[in-house]
Design a protein around this motif. Sequence first.
Motif, mmCIF file in Angstrom:
data_model
loop_
_atom_site.group_PDB
_atom_site.id
_atom_site.type_symbol
_atom_site.label_atom_id
_atom_site.label_comp_id
_atom_site.label_asym_id
_atom_site.label_seq_id
_atom_site.Cartn_x
_atom_site.Cartn_y
_atom_site.Cartn_z
ATOM 1 N N LYS A 184 46.098 -45.782 -9.880
ATOM 2 C CA LYS A 184 45.818 -47.062 -9.227
ATOM 3 C C LYS A 184 46.916 -47.446 -8.250
ATOM 4 N N GLY A 185 46.534 -48.308 -7.298
ATOM 5 C CA GLY A 185 47.511 -48.900 -6.400
ATOM 6 C C GLY A 185 48.122 -50.139 -7.023
ATOM 7 N N HIS A 186 49.046 -50.741 -6.305
ATOM 8 C CA HIS A 186 49.767 -51.910 -6.827
ATOM 9 C C HIS A 186 48.782 -53.034 -7.168
ATOM 10 N N PRO A 187 48.922 -53.647 -8.346
ATOM 11 C CA PRO A 187 47.980 -54.698 -8.742
ATOM 12 C C PRO A 187 48.084 -55.981 -7.922
ATOM 13 N N ASN A 188 49.078 -56.097 -7.054
ATOM 14 C CA ASN A 188 49.198 -57.313 -6.243
ATOM 15 C C ASN A 188 48.368 -57.249 -4.967
ATOM 16 N N GLN A 189 47.513 -56.225 -4.830
ATOM 17 C CA GLN A 189 46.682 -56.085 -3.639
ATOM 18 C C GLN A 189 45.220 -55.908 -4.033
ATOM 19 N N THR A 190 44.332 -56.670 -3.389
ATOM 20 C CA THR A 190 42.919 -56.535 -3.713
ATOM 21 C C THR A 190 42.358 -55.202 -3.225
ATOM 22 N N ALA A 191 42.995 -54.581 -2.237
ATOM 23 C CA ALA A 191 42.555 -53.254 -1.803
ATOM 24 C C ALA A 191 42.652 -52.267 -2.967
ATOM 25 N N SER A 192 43.657 -52.436 -3.819
ATOM 26 C CA SER A 192 43.810 -51.568 -4.986
ATOM 27 C C SER A 192 42.606 -51.715 -5.908
ATOM 28 N N THR A 193 42.191 -52.950 -6.119
ATOM 29 C CA THR A 193 41.035 -53.218 -6.974
ATOM 30 C C THR A 193 39.765 -52.620 -6.376
ATOM 31 N N ARG A 194 39.573 -52.800 -5.093
ATOM 32 C CA ARG A 194 38.372 -52.295 -4.434
ATOM 33 C C ARG A 194 38.314 -50.766 -4.465
ATOM 34 N N ARG A 195 39.458 -50.121 -4.317
ATOM 35 C CA ARG A 195 39.476 -48.658 -4.366
ATOM 36 C C ARG A 195 39.124 -48.159 -5.768
ATOM 37 N N PHE A 196 39.646 -48.815 -6.791
ATOM 38 C CA PHE A 196 39.331 -48.419 -8.155
ATOM 39 C C PHE A 196 37.859 -48.665 -8.459
ATOM 40 N N GLU A 197 37.325 -49.762 -7.948
ATOM 41 C CA GLU A 197 35.902 -50.047 -8.142
ATOM 42 C C GLU A 197 35.022 -48.989 -7.462
ATOM 43 N N GLY A 198 35.440 -48.533 -6.285
ATOM 44 C CA GLY A 198 34.701 -47.482 -5.599
ATOM 45 C C GLY A 198 34.723 -46.177 -6.372
ATOM 46 N N PHE A 199 35.882 -45.866 -6.954
ATOM 47 C CA PHE A 199 36.033 -44.680 -7.798
ATOM 48 C C PHE A 199 35.083 -44.755 -8.995
ATOM 49 N N GLN A 200 35.079 -45.898 -9.666
ATOM 50 C CA GLN A 200 34.216 -46.075 -10.836
ATOM 51 C C GLN A 200 32.743 -46.011 -10.460
ATOM 52 N N ALA A 201 32.395 -46.573 -9.309
ATOM 53 C CA ALA A 201 31.000 -46.569 -8.871
ATOM 54 C C ALA A 201 30.501 -45.148 -8.627
ATOM 55 N N ALA A 202 31.343 -44.307 -8.034
ATOM 56 C CA ALA A 202 30.954 -42.916 -7.786
ATOM 57 C C ALA A 202 30.746 -42.171 -9.096
ATOM 58 N N LEU A 203 31.627 -42.406 -10.071
ATOM 59 C CA LEU A 203 31.448 -41.778 -11.385
ATOM 60 C C LEU A 203 30.147 -42.235 -12.020
ATOM 61 N N GLY A 204 29.886 -43.552 -11.962
ATOM 62 C CA GLY A 204 28.682 -44.091 -12.571
ATOM 63 C C GLY A 204 27.416 -43.515 -11.970
ATOM 64 N N GLU A 205 27.382 -43.398 -10.639
ATOM 65 C CA GLU A 205 26.185 -42.860 -9.977
ATOM 66 C C GLU A 205 25.955 -41.397 -10.333
ATOM 67 N N ALA A 206 27.047 -40.690 -10.667
ATOM 68 C CA ALA A 206 26.933 -39.278 -11.038
ATOM 69 C C ALA A 206 26.702 -39.097 -12.539
ATOM 70 N N GLY A 207 26.640 -40.207 -13.275
ATOM 71 C CA GLY A 207 26.421 -40.118 -14.711
ATOM 72 C C GLY A 207 27.633 -39.653 -15.490
ATOM 73 N N ILE A 208 28.830 -39.850 -14.929
ATOM 74 C CA ILE A 208 30.069 -39.446 -15.597
ATOM 75 C C ILE A 208 30.657 -40.651 -16.310
ATOM 76 N N ALA A 209 30.840 -40.533 -17.617
ATOM 77 C CA ALA A 209 31.374 -41.642 -18.401
ATOM 78 C C ALA A 209 32.834 -41.865 -18.051
ATOM 79 N N PRO A 210 33.256 -43.115 -17.860
ATOM 80 C CA PRO A 210 34.668 -43.383 -17.555
ATOM 81 C C PRO A 210 35.562 -43.017 -18.736
ATOM 82 N N ASP A 211 36.744 -42.507 -18.437
ATOM 83 C CA ASP A 211 37.718 -42.119 -19.455
ATOM 84 C C ASP A 211 39.033 -42.829 -19.144
ATOM 85 N N ARG A 212 39.370 -43.835 -19.942
ATOM 86 C CA ARG A 212 40.579 -44.615 -19.686
ATOM 87 C C ARG A 212 41.846 -43.774 -19.735
ATOM 88 N N THR A 213 41.809 -42.698 -20.489
ATOM 89 C CA THR A 213 43.012 -41.858 -20.615
ATOM 90 C C THR A 213 43.317 -41.104 -19.327
#
Length: 348
Positions: A190-219
Motif C-alpha cells: 500500500k501507499g501512504h495512508p495520508n493520501q486518498t490516491a493510496s486508497t483508490r489504488r488499493f480499491e482498484g487492486f481489490q476490484a480486479a481480484l474480485g472480478e477474476a474470482g480471486i479471494a482476497p488474502d490479507r497476508t
Amino acid sequence: MRRKGHAITIDEVASLANVSPMTVSRVVNGNASVRESTRERVMRAVHELGYTPNLAASSLAAAQGTRIALIYTNPSSAYLSELLVGALRGTARTATQLVIDAWDNLDAKAERDAARALAKSVAGVVLPPPLCESKAVISELVGAGVPVVALASGRFDDDISHVRIDDFRASKEITAHLIALGHTRIGYIKGHPNQTASTRRFEGFQAALGEAGIAPDRTLVQQGYYTYRSGLEAAEKLLARKQGPTAIFASNDDMAAAVVSVAHRRGLDVPRDLSVVGFDDTSAATTVWPELTTIRQPIASMADSAIDILLRSIRRKEQATKVVVDHVVAHVLVQRDSVAAPADPARR
C-alpha cells in the motif's frame, strides 16, 4: 523541421494545432474563453515545437509579476524531480515567478500558519500530494481568496481545481494484466495512508481480484509509505512467507524498485520467480534491472497543466468569477521486463 537559429512563431503553432493565431494567444495567456479540448491541442503543439511566447508582449509582461507557489512534502525524489520539471517548464513558458518550498513534518496548526503567511505573498498555489488533501492548508488558502490547484489527488473537492489520473482504474488495469498472465497469489504494498490516491489504488487492486474470482488474502498485503525503505521492509515480509506471492504490486516505483532489490538478495529471478510492477513511471522504473512494468502518470505534464489552470483561475479572480476544473489525465500501462507468467503453475 526546426531550422537552427529559427525562432518558432505563433503562426507555426496555430498551423500545427489547426487554430487561429488569436486562439494560440488566448491559450498561452490563460484566457478562460477557450474550450478545454482546444487548449489541450494548442498546448501539445506548443510543447512539440518548443514554442516560447514573446515575453515583451503586454499580456505576458503582466504575468511576470505573478508569483505562484509550489509547496511539497514528498518522500520520493524521483516523483519530486518530475514534479519540478513540469512546474518549471510551465512557469518559464508563461513568464510567471515560481516559489518553491518544503513543508516537512508540520502539524495541522503549523500548516495553517504557513498557509496564512503564504496567502499574503502569492497569487496562486499548486499543491501536490499529500498537501493537496490537507484541509488545514486548503481552508486557509481558499478563505484568503487564493486560487489552488491540487495535483494527483485521489478525490475531487469542488472548492479547488484538480489535475489527476483515475487511480482506481489504473490500478485495476495493471492488476488485471498480472491476472491475465496467470498470477493469482499477488502481493500488494500500500501507499501512504495520508493520501486518498493510496486508497483508490488499493480499491482498484481489490476490484480486479474480485472480478477474476480471486479471494482476497490479507497476508499478502503490507503497508508502505511511498519510500524505498518502506518497500524494502514490506517486501521482506511478503517474501519471507512459506507460500509467498508469484507477483508483487507496489503502489509506486520507489517501493517496486525496493522489491526487486530484496528479490535479488534472496536469489529470486525477476520475472521468472517473481513478477514486480510499480506505479507512476518515474526515473526509478528504468534505473533498476529489469526495468519495471508500471503505470505512467505523466507527472511533469500534469504539473505544467496545473500552472495553466492556476493562471486562468487567477485571472478569473480578477474578473470576480470562479470556475473549478477537474482535469483527469489519461494514464498508460507501460510493459517492460519485470513481468512474466508464473514459472511454477503450482504456485499460482
